[in-house]
Each structure stands twice: as C-alpha cells, then as structure tokens.
Design a protein around this motif. Structure first.
Motif, PDB file in Angstrom:
ATOM      1  N   ASP A  27       0.843  -1.194   0.000  1.00 42.59           N
ATOM      2  CA  ASP A  27       0.000   0.000   0.000  1.00 42.59           C
ATOM      3  C   ASP A  27       0.881   1.248   0.000  1.00 42.59           C
ATOM      4  O   ASP A  27       0.522   2.258  -0.598  1.00 42.59           O
ATOM      5  N   SER A  28       2.035   1.179   0.667  1.00 46.25           N
ATOM      6  CA  SER A  28       2.923   2.339   0.736  1.00 46.25           C
ATOM      7  C   SER A  28       4.075   2.260  -0.267  1.00 46.25           C
ATOM      8  O   SER A  28       4.588   3.300  -0.690  1.00 46.25           O
ATOM      9  N   THR A  29       4.496   1.056  -0.621  1.00 48.68           N
ATOM     10  CA  THR A  29       5.569   0.870  -1.603  1.00 48.68           C
ATOM     11  C   THR A  29       5.094  -0.147  -2.632  1.00 48.68           C
ATOM     12  O   THR A  29       5.214  -1.354  -2.420  1.00 48.68           O
ATOM     13  N   PRO A  30       4.537   0.317  -3.754  1.00 47.47           N
ATOM     14  CA  PRO A  30       3.994  -0.621  -4.750  1.00 47.47           C
ATOM     15  C   PRO A  30       5.053  -1.572  -5.299  1.00 47.47           C
ATOM     16  O   PRO A  30       6.227  -1.222  -5.419  1.00 47.47           O
ATOM     17  N   PHE A  31       4.610  -2.780  -5.609  1.00 45.99           N
ATOM     18  CA  PHE A  31       5.437  -3.810  -6.230  1.00 45.99           C
ATOM     19  C   PHE A  31       4.790  -4.116  -7.570  1.00 45.99           C
ATOM     20  O   PHE A  31       3.635  -4.544  -7.628  1.00 45.99           O
ATOM     21  N   TYR A  32       5.515  -3.853  -8.633  1.00 47.41           N
ATOM     22  CA  TYR A  32       4.945  -4.011  -9.978  1.00 47.41           C
ATOM     23  C   TYR A  32       5.361  -5.330 -10.605  1.00 47.41           C
ATOM     24  O   TYR A  32       6.439  -5.808 -10.332  1.00 47.41           O
ATOM     25  N   PRO A  33       4.470  -5.952 -11.391  1.00 45.47           N
ATOM     26  CA  PRO A  33       3.250  -5.421 -11.986  1.00 45.47           C
ATOM     27  C   PRO A  33       2.005  -5.509 -11.113  1.00 45.47           C
ATOM     28  O   PRO A  33       0.968  -4.959 -11.477  1.00 45.47           O
ATOM     29  N   ALA A  34       2.061  -6.172  -9.953  1.00 46.96           N
ATOM     30  CA  ALA A  34       0.870  -6.270  -9.101  1.00 46.96           C
ATOM     31  C   ALA A  34       0.360  -4.886  -8.705  1.00 46.96           C
ATOM     32  O   ALA A  34      -0.833  -4.694  -8.506  1.00 46.96           O
ATOM     33  N   GLY A  35       1.246  -3.904  -8.630  1.00 44.70           N
ATOM     34  CA  GLY A  35       0.881  -2.546  -8.234  1.00 44.70           C
ATOM     35  C   GLY A  35      -0.069  -1.850  -9.181  1.00 44.70           C
ATOM     36  O   GLY A  35      -0.691  -0.854  -8.813  1.00 44.70           O
ATOM     37  N   TYR A  36      -0.218  -2.360 -10.378  1.00 46.33           N
ATOM     38  CA  TYR A  36      -1.156  -1.742 -11.318  1.00 46.33           C
ATOM     39  C   TYR A  36      -2.601  -1.992 -10.906  1.00 46.33           C
ATOM     40  O   TYR A  36      -3.515  -1.406 -11.488  1.00 46.33           O
ATOM     41  N   ALA A  37      -2.821  -2.816  -9.890  1.00 40.33           N
ATOM     42  CA  ALA A  37      -4.176  -3.064  -9.383  1.00 40.33           C
ATOM     43  C   ALA A  37      -4.816  -1.772  -8.897  1.00 40.33           C
ATOM     44  O   ALA A  37      -6.037  -1.629  -8.922  1.00 40.33           O
ATOM     45  N   ALA A  38      -4.002  -0.809  -8.474  1.00 40.51           N
ATOM     46  CA  ALA A  38      -4.536   0.471  -8.005  1.00 40.51           C
ATOM     47  C   ALA A  38      -5.192   1.254  -9.140  1.00 40.51           C
ATOM     48  O   ALA A  38      -6.037   2.108  -8.895  1.00 40.51           O
ATOM     49  N   GLN A  39      -4.806   0.971 -10.376  1.00 40.11           N
ATOM     50  CA  GLN A  39      -5.332   1.713 -11.526  1.00 40.11           C
ATOM     51  C   GLN A  39      -6.238   0.868 -12.408  1.00 40.11           C
ATOM     52  O   GLN A  39      -6.921   1.409 -13.269  1.00 40.11           O
ATOM     53  N   ALA A  40      -6.222  -0.436 -12.244  1.00 44.83           N
ATOM     54  CA  ALA A  40      -6.974  -1.321 -13.127  1.00 44.83           C
ATOM     55  C   ALA A  40      -7.631  -2.427 -12.313  1.00 44.83           C
ATOM     56  O   ALA A  40      -6.937  -3.216 -11.672  1.00 44.83           O
ATOM     57  N   ASP A  41      -8.952  -2.489 -12.344  1.00 47.91           N
ATOM     58  CA  ASP A  41      -9.671  -3.462 -11.525  1.00 47.91           C
ATOM     59  C   ASP A  41      -9.640  -4.878 -12.091  1.00 47.91           C
ATOM     60  O   ASP A  41     -10.258  -5.778 -11.547  1.00 47.91           O
ATOM     61  N   ASN A  42      -8.871  -5.085 -13.149  1.00 54.07           N
ATOM     62  CA  ASN A  42      -8.716  -6.431 -13.702  1.00 54.07           C
ATOM     63  C   ASN A  42      -7.467  -7.126 -13.162  1.00 54.07           C
ATOM     64  O   ASN A  42      -7.210  -8.275 -13.498  1.00 54.07           O
ATOM     65  N   VAL A  43      -6.696  -6.447 -12.311  1.00 53.73           N
ATOM     66  CA  VAL A  43      -5.466  -7.022 -11.762  1.00 53.73           C
ATOM     67  C   VAL A  43      -5.779  -7.685 -10.419  1.00 53.73           C
ATOM     68  O   VAL A  43      -6.359  -7.070  -9.524  1.00 53.73           O
ATOM     69  N   VAL A  44      -5.367  -8.946 -10.286  1.00 54.85           N
ATOM     70  CA  VAL A  44      -5.507  -9.698  -9.047  1.00 54.85           C
ATOM     71  C   VAL A  44      -4.104  -9.886  -8.487  1.00 54.85           C
ATOM     72  O   VAL A  44      -3.275 -10.564  -9.089  1.00 54.85           O
ATOM     73  N   SER A  45      -3.830  -9.247  -7.364  1.00 60.30           N
ATOM     74  CA  SER A  45      -2.519  -9.339  -6.713  1.00 60.30           C
ATOM     75  C   SER A  45      -2.571 -10.452  -5.673  1.00 60.30           C
ATOM     76  O   SER A  45      -3.400 -10.421  -4.758  1.00 60.30           O
ATOM     77  N   VAL A  46      -1.671 -11.452  -5.802  1.00 60.55           N
ATOM     78  CA  VAL A  46      -1.741 -12.658  -4.976  1.00 60.55           C
ATOM     79  C   VAL A  46      -0.563 -12.747  -4.001  1.00 60.55           C
ATOM     80  O   VAL A  46       0.598 -12.820  -4.410  1.00 60.55           O
ATOM     81  N   ALA A  47      -0.883 -12.751  -2.715  1.00 57.07           N
ATOM     82  CA  ALA A  47       0.101 -12.960  -1.652  1.00 57.07           C
ATOM     83  C   ALA A  47       0.213 -14.464  -1.391  1.00 57.07           C
ATOM     84  O   ALA A  47      -0.537 -15.260  -1.955  1.00 57.07           O
ATOM     85  N   ALA A  48       1.144 -14.849  -0.515  1.00 54.36           N
ATOM     86  CA  ALA A  48       1.343 -16.263  -0.175  1.00 54.36           C
ATOM     87  C   ALA A  48       0.869 -16.537   1.249  1.00 54.36           C
ATOM     88  O   ALA A  48       1.104 -15.748   2.162  1.00 54.36           O
TER      89      ALA A  48
END
Length: 108
Positions: free
Chosen positions: A44-65
C-alpha cells in the motif's frame, strides 16, 4: 474460455508501457494475475509491480502467499488495498531443473 494473463514475476519501478498494456487487457476483458512479491513489504505504501497496477486497473488480481495455517507467509508482501487475496505459497511441490521436483515458496 477465460481470458487470463499470469504474471508470476515482479520487481522494478512503475512502467508506463506496462501500465498501458494492463489497461488494454482490461478493455479486452482479460484478468491479470500478478505475484504480490516476496519482500515482507506493505505494498500500500511501496507498490510492487506489476501487481501494483491493481490500483489503476480493476482487472489485476494481486496474490500474496499463505502457509498451511492459512496465515500470510512471513516473506509475502501484503497490503490492505493493494493485495487482492492469498493462496498457498509455502513449501509447494515444484518443478526444478533437470526434471526434478522439490519444495519451493513464494507468491508466484
């Protein structure tokens, strides 16, 4: 018939061309699944890309472990708004070079 792109990689700064490609995928009805990252960081404070594009595109699913206890893995990036979900990512039976198998961990 699902249209899905799996981005099992990450790192580096924001990239306008990749952000635009993510938007084009959205316009085409494509879901983009991205690794949240393996740095124990709050994305939230330091984006990790490409998952960070989720903030601009609702088609991105960012997956944690997550681990066997269904809790966030200690190495996994996290973010209340930037990470979509967690999936098993600790000691997963994985393919290795030389036709072997072994246990690996990560958000990919």
């Amino acid at each position: 018939g699902a249209k899905v792109i799996s981005q099992s990689w990450g790192g580096g700064p924001y990239n306008a061309a990749l952000a635009a490609a993510t938007q084009r995928a959205r316009a085409a009805g494509v879901i983009v699944v991205s690794a949240a990252g393996n740095y124990s960081a709050d994305t939230d404070s330091t984006p990790f890309y490409p998952a960070g594009y989720a903030a601009q595109a609702d088609n991105v699913v960012s997956v944690a472990a997550s681990g066997r206890d269904d809790r966030l893995a200690g190495f996994s990036n996290f973010g209340r708004t930037s990470v979509t979900l967690a999936a098993p990512g600790v000691n997963i039976n994985s393919t290795l070079p030389g036709g072997r198998f072994g246990l690996k961990s990560g958000t990919s």
